[in-house]
Structures are given as C-alpha cells and as structure tokens.
Design a protein around this motif. Sequence first.
Motif: not given
Length: 155
Positions: A54-60
Amino acid sequence: MRRRPVVGSPFQLLLLACSFALAGYAGVRLLAGDWRGIALWIVGAALLHDLVLLPLYSAADRALVRGLGAAGHRAWTSYVRVPTVLSGLLLLVWFPLILNLVDRRYRLATGMSADVYLGRWLLITAVLFGGSALLLVLRLPGVRRATKRRPPAAH
C-alpha cells in the motif's frame, strides 16, 4: 419524517443470503484442514499488503499525479492507473509462470514450457497501455471526429 432503510428486492436479499452461505461453507471447508497455516497466510498477506504494498503504490500514484502537473491533466491518471492495476493483477496471479519459477513437475504435468509467459505478459501489458493511450488521445478536447465537423442540419 422518518425514512425507511433501503432493503432491496427479495431477489437481492436471496442472492446475498446465498453468497453468505457459500462463503461460510467455503470457510468451514478451508479451515477443516490446516487452519493455522491458512490463518498465518491471511494475516501475513494482510500485513504484506498494508505495510509494504500500500505505501509503495500510494507513493507511485502520488508521483504520477505530481508528474502530470496541472489540474486538467489529473483526469489522465486513470489512463495510467487502470492498465497498471490490470497488469499488476496478472503478474500477481501468474508470477511463478511469468518469472519461470516453476519446477520440472509443471512441465511433466502440463507438457508445456513456462518460457512463453514472460513474453505474453509483456505483450498483454503493452496492449493494455496502448489501448489506454489510444482512448486518451480519442478523448482529448482537440481531437474531433468527422461527425462533429458536419454543419448543423437546416430545419
């Protein structure tokens, strides 16, 4: 004046009850075997998703929105999000075959090689992004179709 809650049609309620019954049956059958392993897998998957993915694709996604800049271009993000999600979902489901992580048993059981899956996944991903780009170009305000250029009919 007090409002009645919206319940839905009897068919919708029956369908909902059947889906709960089916989910309950599947849960009972699933937990009848290795319930600790299944519970560990579910908790691990939830933690992996919530703490890592979740943090990875939110940042992307934030980087995509910032990269497109002006508020008019924010609508373009859907043309990147949808093919990315579909391609990622295919990768998530088929990653052992795409990354060729299968052993000899797969080849013996199916009679097929797993060497073609990476190329096919890349092709599907290219088609998804190409189709999305084509839709974006067709929906841009400056692009007019032939039907829009006709003069209005005389009345």
